[in-house]
Design an enzyme around this catalytic site. Structure first.
Site, mmCIF file in Angstrom:
data_model
loop_
_atom_site.group_PDB
_atom_site.id
_atom_site.type_symbol
_atom_site.label_atom_id
_atom_site.label_comp_id
_atom_site.label_asym_id
_atom_site.label_seq_id
_atom_site.Cartn_x
_atom_site.Cartn_y
_atom_site.Cartn_z
ATOM 1 N N SER A 29 0.868 -1.182 0.000
ATOM 2 C CA SER A 29 0.000 0.000 0.000
ATOM 3 C C SER A 29 0.903 1.229 0.000
ATOM 4 O O SER A 29 1.804 1.318 0.838
ATOM 5 C CB SER A 29 -0.875 0.011 1.253
ATOM 6 O OG SER A 29 -1.710 -1.112 1.253
ATOM 7 N N THR A 54 1.440 4.017 1.352
ATOM 8 C CA THR A 54 1.136 4.924 2.463
ATOM 9 C C THR A 54 2.417 5.451 3.113
ATOM 10 O O THR A 54 2.353 6.140 4.129
ATOM 11 C CB THR A 54 0.308 4.201 3.548
ATOM 12 O OG1 THR A 54 1.046 3.041 3.967
ATOM 13 C CG2 THR A 54 -1.036 3.750 3.013
ATOM 14 N N ALA A 80 8.333 -0.794 10.976
ATOM 15 C CA ALA A 80 7.122 -0.097 10.524
ATOM 16 C C ALA A 80 7.548 1.043 9.612
ATOM 17 O O ALA A 80 8.705 1.476 9.637
ATOM 18 C CB ALA A 80 6.357 0.441 11.722
ATOM 19 N N LYS A 81 6.560 1.550 8.828
ATOM 20 C CA LYS A 81 6.909 2.607 7.877
ATOM 21 C C LYS A 81 7.457 3.843 8.587
ATOM 22 O O LYS A 81 8.181 4.619 8.014
ATOM 23 C CB LYS A 81 5.698 2.964 7.021
ATOM 24 C CG LYS A 81 5.472 1.926 5.920
ATOM 25 C CD LYS A 81 4.323 2.275 5.000
ATOM 26 C CE LYS A 81 4.173 1.183 3.939
ATOM 27 N NZ LYS A 81 2.797 0.894 3.588
ATOM 28 N N ARG A 82 7.095 3.981 9.883
ATOM 29 C CA ARG A 82 7.594 5.167 10.591
ATOM 30 C C ARG A 82 9.075 5.051 10.985
ATOM 31 O O ARG A 82 9.704 6.040 11.315
ATOM 32 C CB ARG A 82 6.721 5.474 11.808
ATOM 33 C CG ARG A 82 6.668 4.341 12.813
ATOM 34 C CD ARG A 82 5.725 4.646 13.967
ATOM 35 N NE ARG A 82 5.631 3.496 14.834
ATOM 36 C CZ ARG A 82 4.792 2.488 14.633
ATOM 37 N NH1 ARG A 82 3.943 2.526 13.625
ATOM 38 N NH2 ARG A 82 4.765 1.443 15.444
#
Ligand code: GLU
Length: 293
Positions: free
Chosen positions: A11, A13, A264-266
């Site tokens: 995704s 995001t 995580a994407k962060r």
């Protein structure tokens, strides 16, 4: 023999991190080893969180990593770069049509609840049933009469569509699916409960679009992280309701950081962009992602 087809379905995001690289390489390597095809699908149904710039960047990162998709194999060194991509936001009509079939079959219902309503209902219920992802939808809207549904829709309330798991299971009977790592599984979709199939803000959901697309794209081996293991029980039920042949599955372990937490994407330090900016070579990043050449 069926031709092997695997896929990676991110995704857009945020930027891809090493965990995504692991997942992409897991599917890509399975296709390579089996003489099959590897596909890339962009799962951008969430208009609030997905950005075209992230899609552009992830395609560029995957090509840089040495992956190619949509064609029979390819070598990481020789064939960097793309191929056709299925973008879910271009196919909302397909998801609407699948949902209409489920509606005709009588296994979905409109749900008018807000998040607040659901939290309040769970609070009232005391010991609400919990699934692997948290409390389950308490079923508030499951048995509303047709008259009440029609009146609430006419009054302008917004609604999502949920799967009536108990009713659906009554129709299909017991189901099984196969994971290459963990063997045969008896499908227990009640563990995620009456999941949303079409959201208030978008005419589909992860569960519906992923099940339909894996079928339409003739994916024969779904490779993805073990965080989605329970979702597969729900997808198996949707396949049975829609008359789809189930693919094989291989859920892989998740890469963790030094503290043992899931990436995580962060976690920007682990993004492929930042590793590239620091001068890392693709082969070194493939190795960091668990796939040394
Ligand atoms: N789009 C999902 C994600 O970004 C993955 C879907 C799948 O592999 O089934 O986590």
């Amino acid at each position: 023999m069926t031709d092997l087809v695997t896929r990676f379905a991110p995704s857009p995001t945020g930027h891809l991190h090493l965990g995504h690289a692991h997942s992409a390489l897991f599917g890509w390597t399975a296709a390579q080893r089996g003489g099959g095809r590897f596909l890339l699908r962009i799962e951008d149904i969430d208009p609030n969180r997905c950005r075209p710039a992230f899609e552009r960047d992830l395609i560029e990162d995957l090509a840089w990593l040495g992956l190619s998709w949509g064609d029979p194999g390819g070598d990481p060194g020789d064939a960097p770069g793309g191929g056709p991509v299925r973008r879910q936001s271009d196919h909302f009509d397909d998801y609407r049509a699948a949902l209409a079939r489920l509606r005709e079959a009588g296994v979905v219902y409109p749900c008018f609840c807000t998040r607040k309503d659901i939290a309040a209902e769970i609070g009232r219920a005391g010991a609400a049933p919990h699934g692997p992802d948290g409390p389950l939808y308490p079923g508030t809207c499951r048995h509303l009469s047709e008259d009440i549904r029609a009146a609430r829709i006419a009054a302008g309330e917004t609604w999502a569509m949920r799967l009536d798991v108990a009713e659906a299971m009554r129709r299909t009977g017991p189901l099984r699916w196969h994971d290459r790592g963990r063997g045969w599984q008896t499908a227990t979709p009640e563990q995620l409960g009456d999941v949303v199939l079409a959201r208030k803000d978008t005419p589909t959901s992860y569960h519906l679009s992923v099940t339909l697309d894996d079928h339409l794209q003739r994916v024969t081996l779904v490779t993805r992280g073990e965080d989605l293991f329970f979702a597969t029980h729900t997808h198996r039920l949707l396949q049975a309701l829609l008359g789809f042949e189930p693919p094989d599955y291989h859920h892989h372990g998740l890469l963790r950081n030094a503290a043992g937490e899931r990436l995580a994407k962060r976690d920007r330090a682990q993004s492929l962009r930042s590793l590239r900016a620091e001068g890392a070579e693709p082969a070194a990043v493939r190795a960091l992602a668990g796939f040394p050449d």
